[in-house]
Design a protein around this motif. Structure first.
Motif, PDB file in Angstrom:
ATOM      1  N   ILE A 151      -2.419   7.092  -2.052  1.00  0.00           N
ATOM      2  CA  ILE A 151      -2.389   5.676  -2.415  1.00  0.00           C
ATOM      3  C   ILE A 151      -3.813   5.148  -2.413  1.00  0.00           C
ATOM      4  N   LEU A 152      -4.355   4.950  -3.595  1.00  0.00           N
ATOM      5  CA  LEU A 152      -5.758   4.577  -3.739  1.00  0.00           C
ATOM      6  C   LEU A 152      -5.992   3.087  -3.528  1.00  0.00           C
ATOM      7  N   ALA A 153      -5.016   2.257  -3.944  1.00  0.00           N
ATOM      8  CA  ALA A 153      -5.228   0.806  -3.874  1.00  0.00           C
ATOM      9  C   ALA A 153      -3.889   0.101  -3.783  1.00  0.00           C
ATOM     10  N   LEU A 154      -3.926  -1.120  -3.286  1.00  0.00           N
ATOM     11  CA  LEU A 154      -2.763  -1.996  -3.242  1.00  0.00           C
ATOM     12  C   LEU A 154      -3.159  -3.300  -3.911  1.00  0.00           C
ATOM     13  N   ASP A 155      -2.485  -3.630  -5.010  1.00  0.00           N
ATOM     14  CA  ASP A 155      -2.842  -4.817  -5.803  1.00  0.00           C
ATOM     15  C   ASP A 155      -4.329  -4.842  -6.139  1.00  0.00           C
ATOM     16  N   GLY A 156      -4.866  -3.671  -6.455  1.00  0.00           N
ATOM     17  CA  GLY A 156      -6.263  -3.562  -6.853  1.00  0.00           C
ATOM     18  C   GLY A 156      -7.244  -3.465  -5.713  1.00  0.00           C
ATOM     19  N   GLN A 157      -6.797  -3.673  -4.459  1.00  0.00           N
ATOM     20  CA  GLN A 157      -7.681  -3.572  -3.299  1.00  0.00           C
ATOM     21  C   GLN A 157      -7.700  -2.132  -2.810  1.00  0.00           C
ATOM     22  N   GLU A 158      -8.895  -1.538  -2.730  1.00  0.00           N
ATOM     23  CA  GLU A 158      -9.003  -0.150  -2.312  1.00  0.00           C
ATOM     24  C   GLU A 158      -8.484   0.026  -0.892  1.00  0.00           C
ATOM     25  N   MET A 159      -7.703   1.085  -0.697  1.00  0.00           N
ATOM     26  CA  MET A 159      -7.168   1.413   0.624  1.00  0.00           C
ATOM     27  C   MET A 159      -7.947   2.603   1.192  1.00  0.00           C
ATOM     28  N   GLU A 160      -8.682   2.370   2.274  1.00  0.00           N
ATOM     29  CA  GLU A 160      -9.521   3.418   2.845  1.00  0.00           C
ATOM     30  C   GLU A 160      -8.809   4.229   3.920  1.00  0.00           C
ATOM     31  N   SER A 161      -7.710   3.733   4.448  1.00  0.00           N
ATOM     32  CA  SER A 161      -6.984   4.453   5.490  1.00  0.00           C
ATOM     33  C   SER A 161      -5.531   4.014   5.485  1.00  0.00           C
ATOM     34  N   PHE A 162      -4.689   4.839   6.118  1.00  0.00           N
ATOM     35  CA  PHE A 162      -3.279   4.481   6.204  1.00  0.00           C
ATOM     36  C   PHE A 162      -3.094   3.248   7.085  1.00  0.00           C
ATOM     37  N   THR A 163      -3.939   3.108   8.091  1.00  0.00           N
ATOM     38  CA  THR A 163      -3.855   1.919   8.955  1.00  0.00           C
ATOM     39  C   THR A 163      -4.091   0.650   8.159  1.00  0.00           C
ATOM     40  N   GLN A 164      -5.075   0.672   7.255  1.00  0.00           N
ATOM     41  CA  GLN A 164      -5.337  -0.494   6.410  1.00  0.00           C
ATOM     42  C   GLN A 164      -4.141  -0.783   5.510  1.00  0.00           C
ATOM     43  N   LEU A 165      -3.554   0.275   4.945  1.00  0.00           N
ATOM     44  CA  LEU A 165      -2.372   0.108   4.104  1.00  0.00           C
ATOM     45  C   LEU A 165      -1.229  -0.514   4.884  1.00  0.00           C
ATOM     46  N   ARG A 166      -0.968   0.023   6.069  1.00  0.00           N
ATOM     47  CA  ARG A 166       0.119  -0.499   6.903  1.00  0.00           C
ATOM     48  C   ARG A 166      -0.090  -1.957   7.246  1.00  0.00           C
ATOM     49  N   ASP A 167      -1.323  -2.298   7.690  1.00  0.00           N
ATOM     50  CA  ASP A 167      -1.604  -3.668   8.114  1.00  0.00           C
ATOM     51  C   ASP A 167      -1.502  -4.642   6.944  1.00  0.00           C
ATOM     52  N   THR A 168      -1.855  -4.195   5.737  1.00  0.00           N
ATOM     53  CA  THR A 168      -1.751  -5.057   4.560  1.00  0.00           C
ATOM     54  C   THR A 168      -0.289  -5.301   4.206  1.00  0.00           C
ATOM     55  N   VAL A 169       0.515  -4.241   4.225  1.00  0.00           N
ATOM     56  CA  VAL A 169       1.941  -4.367   3.923  1.00  0.00           C
ATOM     57  C   VAL A 169       2.630  -5.281   4.927  1.00  0.00           C
ATOM     58  N   LEU A 170       2.240  -5.212   6.186  1.00  0.00           N
ATOM     59  CA  LEU A 170       2.857  -6.046   7.218  1.00  0.00           C
ATOM     60  C   LEU A 170       2.781  -7.533   6.885  1.00  0.00           C
TER      61      LEU A 170
END
Length: 403
Positions: free
Chosen positions: A171-190
């Motif tokens: 998963i490279l990005a979420l809504d165009g925002q680059e995701m550098e780690s799974f923790t960042q992805l999780r915290d954004t989804v929360l």
């Protein structure tokens, strides 16, 4: 279970050795400068065992929550015998007093660095160049949190799986925002419950966009209150090449770089320490325990047991190294009764006497520690209360790394 108990005992022993070496740093430095060491004890409270050798009584006390090295004449108000006066700490040059007060800190840093170097040439250190891009290890259903460590039953592949996300996707990005780690992805989804988000996914060399509905679920905050958070039902795949081993020479640079990172993280942890205490108190009454929050000897030993139970010896030793760095930096806090508080007094005496010389006055002598007693007692009381709260939390709601 045997591995867990072994880990608990070994980490508790590691803590005891860490404390013993810290106090030995003070003792041996004091003796090197001709100071008289009266007592060297591990623990506080009633004496369990003691023996006298020369001028020093060595012992173990009932409460294994620290230790102390009593040096004759640490302050100007402390009574010393005529025979002790030439060996009293307060009568020694200021730089020797600072060296003795820093002795424990220096030893803890040396122990921490030694552990890190040993890991570097054996099991390895975390790879600073590892690719941390979130990679899907599992897709699963999502459900509400029903307790500090429990979720309601559920079935299916969850929102992400239903939307087409697959195991192995990066998963490279979420809504165009680059995701550098799974923790960042999780915290954004929360933070996005009830919304649709677009994952930019790399799969088999191709880049895809997948729209994923974020399910609203119930979670417990640090105070135990129910909140609505977002979930999509993904877990991270293990990182590849996450650890790197080094040769004896290359390990020197790697040890220095990693030690610097650990010290930096320890400083930031100390700065955030007061803000984490309310969360520790809340966890006593059922709130979710912050795995990055403070732990006592009890909690750290339990985590050590979890690591040994899973044969994660590299993490076990790294945690012990971190403990040494924490003890070193915590003791440098410039408040009595910590080492840093005593060092601050000695330096204040030096600065004060410098300005007295400029005015043609003689040195004023040792500081009056009786004026510092209110601060010392208040600080000691705060440490005892916080220590007690953390111990209670570690008993009723301990930190668990693996659920």
């Amino acid at each position: 279970m045997g591995g867990y108990l072994l880990g608990v005992v070994l980490f508790a022993l590691g803590i005891a050795v860490t404390i013993a070496l810290h106090e030995a740093g003070h003792m041996f430095t004091a003796r090197a400068f001709g100071m008289r060491v009266r007592r060297y004890f591990i623990g506080f409270g009633p004496t369990v065992w003691s023996v006298r050798r020369g001028h020093t009584t060595y012992g173990v006390a009932a409460l294994p929550l620290g230790g102390f090295c009593e040096i004759a004449g640490m302050t100007g108000q402390e009574p010393v015998t005529e025979e002790e006066k030439p060996h009293a700490m307060v009568n020694k040059p200021w730089w020797q007093r600072v060296a003795v007060l820093s002795g424990g800190v220096v030893v803890n840093v040396i122990v921490g660095v030694t552990i890190i170097y040993g890991l570097a040439v054996t099991s390895g250190l975390p790879n600073p160049d590892v690719d941390t891009t979130p990679t899907v290890g599992e897709v699963s259903c999502v459900s509400d949190q029903t307790g500090p460590e429990t979720l309601a039953d559920c079935s299916g592949v969850g929102p992400a799986g239903e939307a087409g996300v697959q195991v192995g996707d990066r998963i490279l990005a979420l809504d165009g925002q680059e995701m550098e780690s799974f923790t960042q992805l999780r915290d954004t989804v929360l933070t996005r419950p009830g919304e649709d988000v677009v994952f930019t996914v790399e799969r088999d060399g191709q880049t895809l966009e997948v729209t994923v509905p974020v399910a609203p679920v119930t979670r417990l905050d640090a105070a135990g209150n129910e909140i609505t958070a977002g979930a999509v039902g993904l877990s991270n795949a293990p990182l590849e090449n996450a650890w790197v081993s080094y040769g004896p020479v290359a390990a020197v640079g790697a040890t220095g770089a990693f030690t610097w990172d650990l010290l930096d993280a320890t400083v930031r942890g100390l700065a955030s320490f007061p803000a984490k205490i309310p969360g520790v108190v809340a966890s006593i009454f059922g709130a979710e325990r912050d795995i990055e929050g403070p732990m006592s000897v009890v909690g750290a030993s339990r985590v050590g047991g979890e690591l040994v139970e899973r044969s994660l010896w590299n993490m076990f030793w790294m945690m012990l190294a971190s403990l040494n760095f924490f003890l070193a930096l915590f003791n440098l806090v410039p408040l009595p009764p910590l080492d840093g508080g005593h060092i601050a007094v000695v330096l204040w005496e030096k600065v004060r006497d410098f300005f007295r010389r400029l005015r043609g006055l003689a040195p004023a002598g040792p500081a009056n520690y009786e004026k510092l007693l209110p601060v010392t007692y208040a600080m000691a009381a705060v440490l005892m209360v916080i220590g007690g709260l953390v111990i209670v939390a570690d008993v009723v709601n301990p930190v668990r790394l693996f659920g």
